[in-house]
Write an enzyme that holds these catalytic residues in place. Structure first.
Site, mmCIF file in Angstrom:
data_model
loop_
_atom_site.group_PDB
_atom_site.id
_atom_site.type_symbol
_atom_site.label_atom_id
_atom_site.label_comp_id
_atom_site.label_asym_id
_atom_site.label_seq_id
_atom_site.Cartn_x
_atom_site.Cartn_y
_atom_site.Cartn_z
ATOM 1 N N GLU A 274 -3.704 1.741 -2.319
ATOM 2 C CA GLU A 274 -3.329 0.393 -2.452
ATOM 3 C C GLU A 274 -4.150 -0.036 -3.747
ATOM 4 O O GLU A 274 -5.490 0.229 -3.986
ATOM 5 C CB GLU A 274 -3.931 -0.448 -1.406
ATOM 6 C CG GLU A 274 -3.552 -1.955 -1.441
ATOM 7 C CD GLU A 274 -4.327 -2.738 -0.100
ATOM 8 O OE1 GLU A 274 -4.210 -4.007 -0.292
ATOM 9 O OE2 GLU A 274 -5.010 -2.125 0.558
ATOM 10 N N LYS A 347 4.115 -6.362 -0.438
ATOM 11 C CA LYS A 347 3.694 -6.670 0.678
ATOM 12 C C LYS A 347 3.811 -8.097 1.574
ATOM 13 O O LYS A 347 4.004 -8.958 0.873
ATOM 14 C CB LYS A 347 2.080 -6.675 0.619
ATOM 15 C CG LYS A 347 1.259 -6.701 2.347
ATOM 16 C CD LYS A 347 -0.132 -6.413 1.994
ATOM 17 C CE LYS A 347 -0.839 -6.557 3.090
ATOM 18 N NZ LYS A 347 -2.328 -6.461 3.153
ATOM 19 N N CYS A 399 -1.762 -1.505 4.171
ATOM 20 C CA CYS A 399 -2.858 -1.769 4.573
ATOM 21 C C CYS A 399 -2.532 -2.264 6.105
ATOM 22 O O CYS A 399 -2.077 -1.705 7.023
ATOM 23 C CB CYS A 399 -3.905 -3.032 3.805
ATOM 24 S SG CYS A 399 -5.438 -3.296 4.575
#
Length: 530
Positions: A274, A347, A399
């Site tokens: 990330e 995301k 995540c």
């Protein structure tokens, strides 16, 4: 106000309640990195036995049950997510005592959900004029866990089913998922409780059903190995969080990832963590680097997937993104990347405070905690296309998103080859948080019957096969690369087809059956006495 304060003091000073706190606290050892999975199956029935005794001795059974549910939840989360304060203290710019206080507040909030489960169980039992109907705990606990996963964007961490990742119950994950395993655990615990009270028939039937389900799970094959493999390389840069976003560190960081990748161009796909490219995608200097990496990867017949931040100047919106450099299709000869192409992922499930700040205008002036780097992201779409890299389709999650199976399910297709998750758990230091995060990722792999790759900045970086078994793993806090040939499989698990729906339907039917049979028993008892 004084009466409420006295109630709080009485609750805290209640020695009987602290036994429930200790029961909940002990569950931290059931999860990674300790993984004593049997502890959950031991502690939960003992705790139910203890709470039942306290409830039967109390003149306010509903209140007593609720207090013990709250105490259990506080202990459960107090030890289980103690790692939260690390990021607050080290990177939030607040004193240690404040970070611990904020962590405690979070645990108090999360404790409301098991408290609600016991409240509902005791309240319905009271309305039905019966002693506590512990069979109701399984559906009420399930409902509480659902609410915990959606309320205030959701925080479904440490659900009971995750503790069984390496237990015999894990065989049920492809059938009913983690939340279904949680439901089975509560049924198991209640069954043992009733066996201890010599109520054998229903308890024995429930335990027998669980055993049969496990046996059927062991004999079932849900996905088929196609005989094909793809070679994946995961790069762990081990960049200190304190310097990650410093301007003078951006080029050294990007070049480190590129240098580590160059000696692994024999892989079909190389994955960086990330925001591995710690710069804005639209900047000319970033585009220069991406162009070099893109052409280098394509020339060597490989693809690179990396985390990056994109910013649209026109709309002033940031996105936490994944992009593909190099080869999009196995048969392509040309590099596939260009700015703002569609082969990317933004995301969707943002982390409160870390990626967006509720009531930001009010909170940001209060403390550096509310001004962490890149804490003003915009959500990507809930459903997005899988990434295509060198002919392989990867379902991406960034995540925290790996903890939400419904989001994964919404983006999962028959063509999905590999589950991909990237993270930067450097925020949580040398705590058990990153290990729990990897455990959650393994559960998703097992549920959906697909290999999974997880690339992180400081660990845990690892790959699993389609059974959630780790095939390669890097030590934490070390720079390095791991490679493995992952199998490509076909087919869908029952959980990939139906998700949590069968578990919720069964829980509803169980609830209605318990209520109906109890009402019938009450009427029969009333008629016999009249």
């Amino acid at each position: 106000m004084g009466k409420r304060l006295n109630n709080i003091v009485d609750t805290v000073s209640n020695k009987r309640l602290w036994a429930s706190v200790l029961c909940g606290a002990s569950l931290v050892f059931a999860y990674a990195p300790f993984s004593l999975w049997w502890l959950t199956l031991l502690v939960l029935p003992c705790w139910i036995y203890y709470v039942n005794y306290q409830v039967t001795q109390s003149t306010t059974p509903v209140k007593t049950a609720t207090q013990h549910g709250f105490g259990f939840g506080f202990g459960w989360f107090g030890t289980g997510i103690s790692w939260v304060h690390v990021s607050i203290a080290e990177f939030g710019g607040v004193p240690l005592v404040v970070s611990i206080a904020l962590m405690i507040l979070l645990c108090l909030y999360l404790a409301l959900f098991p408290a609600a489960a016991l409240y509902a169980t005791a309240k319905i039992s009271d309305k039905l004029k019966r002693p506590t109907l512990w069979w109701l705990l399984a559906p009420t606990w399930l409902l509480a866990e659902y609410l915990r996963s959606v309320f205030l964007t959701g925080f479904p961490w440490l659900s009971l089913g995750y503790s069984q990742m390496d237990s015999p119950l894990s065989i049920l994950a492809p059938i009913i998922g983690e939340i279904g395993i949680t439901f089975v655990i509560t049924i198991f615990a209640v069954s043992l409780f009733y066996l201890s009270h010599k109520k054998v028939k229903l308890a024995s039937a429930a335990l027998s059903s669980i055993l049969i389900l496990i046996i059927l799970g062991y004999n079932a094959t849900w996905v088929t190995d196609t005989g094909k493999t793809t070679r994946i390389a995961l790069v762990q840069g081990n960049i200190e969080q304190s310097i990650k976003w410093q301007p003078d560190q951006q080029w050294p960081t990007m070049l480190k990832y590129l240098d580590l990748s160059r000696v692994n161009y024999d892989a079909d796909i190389i994955v960086w963590p990330e925001s591995a490219v710690a710069s804005i995608e639209t900047l000319s200097t970033t585009q220069e680097f991406l162009d070099v990496a893109n052409r280098s990867a394509a020339l060597n017949n490989t693809a690179i997937i990396t985390g990056i931040i994109n910013y649209y100047f026109e709309t002033e919106r940031y996105f936490n993104a994944l992009i593909v450099l190099g080869k999009k299709h196995a048969e392509d000869d040309e590099a596939a990347y260009y700015y703002n192409n569609k082969n990317r992922y933004y995301k969707n499930h943002l982390l409160p405070i870390g990626e967006f700040v509720p009531f930001g205008d009010l909170l940001r002036p209060l403390a550096p905690l509310f001004n962490l780097p890149m804490s003003s992201f915009t959500r990507g779409d809930y459903v997005q296309n899988n990434l295509l890299a060198n002919g392989i389709r990867l379902l991406p999650l960034i995540c925290f998103e790996i903890a939400f199976p419904a989001q994964l399910s919404a983006n999962f297709t028959n063509q999905t080859n590999i589950l991909l998750t990237v993270s930067n758990d450097a925020w949580f230091g040398n705590s058990h948080g990153p290990h729990q995060h990897m455990e959650i990722a393994r559960m998703r792999s097992l549920e959906f019957g697909r290999p999974l790759v997880r690339s992180t900045n400081t660990g845990v970086t690892a790959m699993t096969n389609q059974y959630g078994e780790i095939v390669e793993i890097l030590p934490q806090f070390e720079q390095g690369v791991i490679k493995a040939d992952l199998p490509l499989v076909s087919g869908l698990t029952p959980y990939a087809r139906w998700g949590d729906l069968p578990t919720y339907i069964f829980a509803l039917l169980l609830t209605l059956t318990i209520i109906f049979t109890t009402i019938c028993k009450n009427k029969k008892h009333l008629n016999s006495n009249s």
